[in-house]
Design a protein around this motif. Structure first.
Motif, short mmCIF file in Angstrom:
data_model
loop_
_atom_site.label_atom_id
_atom_site.label_comp_id
_atom_site.label_asym_id
_atom_site.label_seq_id
_atom_site.Cartn_x
_atom_site.Cartn_y
_atom_site.Cartn_z
N TYR A 232 0.75 -1.37 0.06
CA TYR A 232 0.01 -0.06 -0.08
C TYR A 232 0.67 1.23 0.15
CZ TYR A 232 -3.25 3.54 2.00
OH TYR A 232 -3.99 4.64 1.92
N ILE A 233 0.70 2.07 -1.08
CA ILE A 233 1.40 3.31 -1.09
C ILE A 233 0.39 4.35 -1.01
CG2 ILE A 233 1.46 3.09 -3.62
CD1 ILE A 233 4.56 4.21 -3.42
N SER A 234 0.90 5.45 -0.23
CA SER A 234 -0.02 6.52 -0.22
C SER A 234 0.61 8.03 -0.05
CB SER A 234 -0.87 6.38 1.23
OG SER A 234 -1.81 7.58 1.42
N HIS A 235 -0.05 8.80 -0.67
CA HIS A 235 0.03 10.36 -0.62
C HIS A 235 -0.89 10.49 0.74
CE1 HIS A 235 -0.24 14.68 -2.27
NE2 HIS A 235 -0.62 14.55 -1.17
N LEU A 236 -0.33 10.86 1.68
CA LEU A 236 -0.97 10.73 3.05
C LEU A 236 -2.29 11.95 3.05
CD1 LEU A 236 1.92 10.77 5.26
CD2 LEU A 236 0.64 8.89 4.54
N VAL A 243 0.36 16.18 9.69
CA VAL A 243 1.07 14.99 9.02
C VAL A 243 1.50 13.84 10.12
CG1 VAL A 243 3.29 16.11 9.64
CG2 VAL A 243 3.21 14.65 7.38
N MET A 244 1.51 14.18 11.23
CA MET A 244 1.80 13.15 12.03
C MET A 244 0.87 12.15 12.38
SD MET A 244 5.16 13.69 12.76
CE MET A 244 6.08 15.05 12.67
N GLU A 245 -0.45 12.84 12.31
CA GLU A 245 -1.65 11.76 12.73
C GLU A 245 -1.75 11.05 11.15
OE1 GLU A 245 -1.40 14.87 13.62
OE2 GLU A 245 -2.76 15.43 15.09
N ALA A 246 -1.52 11.53 10.09
CA ALA A 246 -1.73 10.94 8.80
C ALA A 246 -0.53 9.92 8.84
CB ALA A 246 -1.40 11.95 7.78
N ILE A 247 0.78 10.07 9.40
CA ILE A 247 1.59 8.83 9.42
C ILE A 247 1.05 7.89 10.31
CG2 ILE A 247 4.01 8.35 10.19
CD1 ILE A 247 4.81 11.27 9.25
N ASP A 248 0.30 8.30 11.32
CA ASP A 248 -0.16 7.28 12.23
C ASP A 248 -1.42 6.48 11.52
OD1 ASP A 248 1.31 8.06 14.40
OD2 ASP A 248 -0.11 9.44 15.39
N GLU A 249 -2.00 7.14 10.64
CA GLU A 249 -3.07 6.34 10.01
C GLU A 249 -2.54 5.30 8.81
OE1 GLU A 249 -5.22 8.66 7.11
OE2 GLU A 249 -7.16 7.38 7.37
N ILE A 250 -1.47 5.73 8.28
CA ILE A 250 -0.87 4.72 7.44
C ILE A 250 -0.01 3.45 8.05
CG2 ILE A 250 1.43 5.76 6.93
CD1 ILE A 250 1.32 4.94 4.10
N ILE A 251 0.24 3.69 9.31
CA ILE A 251 0.85 2.63 10.24
C ILE A 251 -0.30 1.71 10.68
CG2 ILE A 251 1.98 2.16 12.44
CD1 ILE A 251 3.71 4.62 11.91
N GLU A 252 -1.57 2.47 11.04
CA GLU A 252 -2.55 1.53 11.27
C GLU A 252 -3.14 0.70 10.26
OE1 GLU A 252 -6.04 3.98 12.38
OE2 GLU A 252 -7.27 2.28 12.64
N LEU A 259 0.34 -5.67 5.44
CA LEU A 259 1.10 -5.63 4.28
C LEU A 259 1.98 -4.60 4.47
CD1 LEU A 259 -1.15 -3.89 1.44
CD2 LEU A 259 -1.11 -3.25 3.83
N PRO A 260 3.00 -4.52 3.54
CA PRO A 260 4.04 -3.39 3.60
C PRO A 260 3.48 -2.14 3.33
CG PRO A 260 4.84 -5.50 2.33
CD PRO A 260 3.37 -5.68 2.36
N VAL A 261 3.78 -0.92 3.80
CA VAL A 261 3.33 0.20 3.24
C VAL A 261 4.36 1.21 3.01
CG1 VAL A 261 1.09 -0.22 4.77
CG2 VAL A 261 3.07 1.19 5.77
N GLN A 262 3.97 2.29 2.10
CA GLN A 262 4.89 3.28 1.83
C GLN A 262 4.45 4.53 1.88
OE1 GLN A 262 8.45 2.39 -0.49
NE2 GLN A 262 8.27 4.26 -1.83
#
Ligand SMILES: [Zn+2]
Length: 518
Positions: A232-236, A243-252, A259-262
Motif C-alpha cells: 500500500y502506497i499513499s499520498h497521506l 502530518v503526524m496523525e496522517a503517518i499514524d493512519e498509514i501505520i494503522e 501488508l508493507p506500506v510506503q
C-alpha cells in the motif's frame, strides 16, 4: 522477452530460476558465466566500468556481459571468460549501476504517447511505477497491453488507485463515507487490478475523492492488495499541520491489513511542522520495531507541486478566515506559485501575492476566486532544507520523482541526476553506493522484483552508465523541461535507449506485472 503472450507458467518458472541465481551470486568475485549459449543474440561486453551493484556495497572495477537481455556474467575487470567475437563497449571512467527505478511517476498516459521518454531515460531511469496518488488507469490489463504495444523506452509497472475505484463506484457523490456495499464494489475493482498485474494499492488522501474516505475503507481495500502479495502506497491525508496523525493512519492501515506500506514523497509540508522530520522518522522506526515493513520515498526539492485545494485543509475554500489561515501556515502567499490556471493562462509562473497586486485584490480574494473558477495547479515553496536533507539521509527513504514527462516541476526531468550531483557530489549528504541503492534495489525490493534494481548474474540488463564528476540536473522552476546531462548510456533489457544526450529510439521496455500475477 516477457511479453504478454509468453506462457504464464514459463514466465513464473523463469522468475523463480532467476531469483535463485541472484541469491547465489552475492559476491562479485564468485560470479561466473550464467547459462552461456554460444549463439546468444544481443551479446555485449561492458568493460572497465566502476560497478555499483545497487545493494549499497563498495564499487569495484569490473566487466559485465549482457546476453539475451539479461546480465550473463559480471566480475572484476579482465576476469570474465568472454566468447570470441563479443562486441565490447568501453566504459572506463564511468559508473555502471542498475537502471534507476522511479516508484512514484505520473507518466501514465504520456509514456504511451511519447514512448522515447527523454525526460525519463536522460535521468538513467529504466522502470517507472505509475498509478500514483490513488489515480490509476483501469482496466489494468488494458493499460498494460497499451504499454506493450507502444514500445516504450522504459519498463512500466502500475499500482491500482483507490481514488479511481472510489470514483467509479460513487461517481460524483463521493463527499461522504462509503457504504459497506460501496466498499465491496471498490474491493472488486482493486481485486481485478491486482489479478491483472498491479503491484499494490495507491491512495491520494489529500485529493478528491480519497479525502472523504475513512480509515476502515482503506484497510478493507489494502487487505485485497495484501491477499495478492501487494503493498500500500499513499499520498497521506495531510502533509502539513496534521502530518503526524496522517503517518499514524498509514501505520494503522499497514498493521490492520497486514501488508508493507510506503509513504509517498514524505515531507514536512509547511511552516507549522518545520523541524519535525526526526519525529516523523522516529514513528517509522518505531513501527518497524513492532514488525511493520514501512518505508517512504522522497524527492530532492524544497517545493512541492499539487493543486490549489491542498492549501485549505478544512476545504472551506470560500471562507476568508480558513483561506487566510491556510496561506499563513504556508509561510505566506509569496510561497505559492501558480503553474496552471485555465481561465487565465497568463497567471502561470506568478506567485499569489504578485497576482493580487496585478489584479488589485488581496491574496485571500485571489485564492477564493481561483478555487471558484475550477482551481489551479500550484507549486508551494514551503519546505525547510534541513527536513528535506534529513529525509534524504534516512536508510528508510528511497528516491522518487513524483514527476513525469512534461512535468511542470523540475523534479520531472531532474530528480535522479540532482541526487547524484547535489546530495552525493556537492553536499556529501549521501554516499554514492547509498544513493544508488535508494534508486535501484530499494524500490525493486518494494515491488518484489528480485531480478531488477541490482547488478547480478541473471538480473535484467537494465543498466545506467554515468560520469559522477559531471552528472547534473538543469531543470528549474522556470524551465522544468530542461534535460539533465552526465547520464552517458542507458540500456533496457540490454538494448541501448539513451546515448550521449540522445534517445536512440529503441523501445525495449515492457509492461511489468507483479510477481505471482496469474
Ligand atoms: Zn502525491
Amino acid at each position: 522477452m516477457t511479453g504478454p503472450s509468453t506462457g504464464k507458467l514459463a514466465t513464473l518458472a523463469c522468475v523463480l530460476l532467476l531469483t535463485a541465481s541472484i541469491a547465489a551470486a552475492s559476491s562479485p568475485a564468485a560470479i561466473t558465466a550464467h547459462h552461456a549459449r554460444p549463439q546468444e543474440a544481443g551479446r555485449l561486453l561492458l568493460a572497465g566500468a566502476t560497478i555499483f551493484d545497487g545493494l549499497g556495497n563498495e564499487p569495484y572495477r569490473g566487466d559485465l556481459l549482457i546476453e539475451g537481455g539479461r546480465i550473463a556474467a559480471v566480475g572484476p575487470a579482465g576476469g570474465l571468460e568472454i566468447p570470441a567475437g563479443t562486441p565490447v563497449e568501453d566504459l572506463e571512467g564511468l559508473v555502471l549501476a542498475p537502471g534507476f527505478i522511479d516508484i512514484h511517476n505520473h507518466s501514465d498516459r504520456s509514456v504511451v504517447r511519447q514512448p522515447r521518454a527523454e525526460a525519463l531515460v536522460s535521468q538513467g531511469l529504466t522502470t517507472i511505477v505509475v498509478g500514483a496518488d490513488g489515480s490509476s488507469p483501469f482496466p489494468i490489463d488494458e493499460y498494460l497491453r497499451e504499454v506493450d504495444a507502444a514500445g516504450t523506452a522504459v519498463n512500466v509497472a502500475v499500482t491500482v488507485g483507490h481514488g479511481m475505484a472510489r470514483r467509479r463506484v460513487m461517481g460524483d457523490d463521493f463527499r461522504r463515507p462509503a457504504t459497506a456495499e460501496e466498499v465491496a464494489s471498490m474491493a472488486a475493482i482493486v481485486r481485478e487490478g491486482m489479478q491483472q498485474g498491479a503491484f499494490g494499492l495507491s491512495s491520494g488522501l489529500e485529493y478528491d475523492p480519497g479525502f472523504y474516505s475513512e480509515t476502515d475503507e482503506l484497510i478493507a481495500l489494502a487487505e485485497i492488495a495484501a491477499e495478492h502479495g501487494g503493498f500500500y502506497i499513499s499520498h497521506l491525508r495531510d502533509e502539513e499541520e496534521t502530518v503526524m496523525e496522517a503517518i499514524d493512519e498509514i501505520i494503522e492501515i499497514g498493521f490492520a491489513a497486514g501488508l508493507p506500506v510506503q509513504i509517498s514523497h514524505i515531507k514536512m509540508g509547511n511552516a507549522s511542522v518545520w523541524d519535525r522530520s526526526s519525529e516523523a522518522l522516529a514513528k517509522l522506526e518505531a513501527a518497524r520495531g513492532r514488525g511493520l515493513d514501512i518505508t517512504a520515498d522522497w524527492y530532492p526539492y524544497t517545493a512541492w507541486a499539487s493543486s490549489l485545494s491542498v492549501v485549505v485543509r478544512s476545504r472551506r475554500f470560500a471562507d476568508p478566515e480558513a483561506v487566510a489561515a491556510g496561506l499563513a501556515a504556508l509561510g505566506g502567499p509569496d510561497r505559492l506559485q501558480i503553474t496552471r490556471f485555465e481561465p487565465d493562462p497568463s497567471l502561470a509562473g506568478l506567485r499569489l501575492d504578485a497576482i493580487g497586486r496585478r489584479l488589485g485584490k488581496t491574496p485571500v480574494e485571489v485564492y477564493i476566486e481561483m478555487m471558484a473558477a475550477g482551481g489551479a495547479g500550484v507549486i508551494g515553496h514551503t519546505m525547510k532544507i534541513e527536513d528535506v536533507n534529513r529525509f534524504a539521509a534516512s536508510p528508510l527513504v528511497m528516491v522518487c520523482s513524483d514527476g513525469g514527462i512534461g512535468s511542470s516541476h523540475p523534479r520531472g526531468a531532474g530528480t535522479f541526476p540532482r541526487v547524484l550531483a547535489h546530495y552525493v557530489r556537492d553536499e556529501g549528504i549521501l554516499t554514492l553506493p547509498e544513493a544508488v541503492r535508494k534508486m535501484t534495489s530499494m524500490p525493486a525490493d518494494r515491488l518484489g522484483l528480485a531480478d531488477r534494481g541490482r547488478i547480478a548474474a541473471g538480473a535484467a540488463a537494465d543498466l545506467t552508465a554515468f560520469d559522477p564528476t559531471t552528472v547534473q540536473d538543469h531543470s528549474t522552476f522556470e524551465r522544468p523541461e530542461l534535460l539533465s546531462t552526465g547520464i552517458e548510456r542507458v540500456w533496457v533489457a540490454g538494448e541501448l535507449v539513451w546515448r550521449a544526450g540522445n534517445a536512440t529510439g529503441a523501445g525495449p521496455g515492457i509492461a511489468l506485472r507483479a510477481p505471482g500475477t496469474p
